[in-house]
Design a protein around this motif. Structure first.
Motif, PDB file in Angstrom:
ATOM      1  N   ARG A   1       0.907  -1.241   0.150  1.00 13.15           N
ATOM      2  CA  ARG A   1       0.037  -0.060   0.023  1.00 13.15           C
ATOM      3  C   ARG A   1       0.785   1.421   0.040  1.00 13.15           C
ATOM      4  O   ARG A   1       0.545   2.196  -0.753  1.00 13.15           O
ATOM      5  N   THR A   2       2.033   1.225   0.828  1.00 14.21           N
ATOM      6  CA  THR A   2       2.692   2.521   0.868  1.00 14.21           C
ATOM      7  C   THR A   2       3.420   2.695  -0.752  1.00 14.21           C
ATOM      8  O   THR A   2       3.525   3.945  -1.022  1.00 14.21           O
TER       9      THR A   2
ATOM     10  N   ARG B   1       2.442   6.188  -2.831  1.00 16.46           N
ATOM     11  CA  ARG B   1       3.764   7.088  -3.491  1.00 16.46           C
ATOM     12  C   ARG B   1       3.634   7.404  -4.961  1.00 16.46           C
ATOM     13  O   ARG B   1       3.829   8.496  -5.619  1.00 16.46           O
TER      14      ARG B   1
ATOM     15  N   PRO C   1      -1.560   6.258   4.510  1.00 17.04           N
ATOM     16  CA  PRO C   1      -1.594   5.941   2.977  1.00 17.04           C
ATOM     17  C   PRO C   1      -2.954   5.195   2.334  1.00 17.04           C
ATOM     18  O   PRO C   1      -2.909   4.467   1.991  1.00 17.04           O
TER      19      PRO C   1
END
Length: 153
Positions: free
Chosen positions: A24-25, A29, A85
């Motif tokens: 997910r991060t 991004r 996030p």
């Protein structure tokens, strides 16, 4: 309040979703960093020129999408909600007018469900675009998938 996410019904929104085999991060991004977003945003064959990308609530996102054959499409947007996030929402100031709500749900540490909603004030506005954009959003996701792969190399 003008900066709230509008309430819609199923008839006044277009929804695309996909499970990505990336954390997910990383997905967040790719959406929140202009050097990645400009590489994949838009349907197949489109490129982007970002004039402004101020990723914060109240920040502006101004860009031009360049069509593969012809046409330059100016876009003026404003971020209205960001939860890192988990969520990114913005409203368009250029026509057609709608809001975007993108949510990022962790399924496993290496899998993320992305839900992408286009929210319209009226059913009529939504129905005008729906026949065209559902497939184009999938092309956008295909391009995102390629950018995510590059980001992990």
């Amino acid at each position: 309040m003008a900066d709230e996410i509008i309430a819609t019904t199923a008839d006044s929104e277009i929804v695309n979703s996909r499970i990505f085999n990336f954390p997910r991060t990383l997905l967040f991004r790719a959406w929140s960093e202009s050097e990645h977003l400009r590489n994949w945003w838009g349907p197949a064959g489109f490129t982007n020129t970002f004039n402004e990308f101020d990723f914060r609530v109240g920040g502006k996102w101004s860009f031009i999408m360049h069509g593969p054959d012809k046409g330059n499409y100016a876009n003026e947007c404003e971020f209205i909600k960001i939860e890192v996030p988990i969520l990114i929402a913005w409203k368009r100031h250029s026509k057609p007018i709608f809001q975007i709500l993108a949510t990022f749900e962790e399924i496993t540490p290496e899998q993320t469900l992305l839900v992408f909603k286009m929210l319209f004030h009226t059913v009529e506005e939504c129905q005008k675009l729906k026949p065209f954009v559902v497939d184009k959003n999938e092309e956008n996701f295909d391009r995102l998938e390629k950018e995510l792969a590059k980001m992990t190399q």
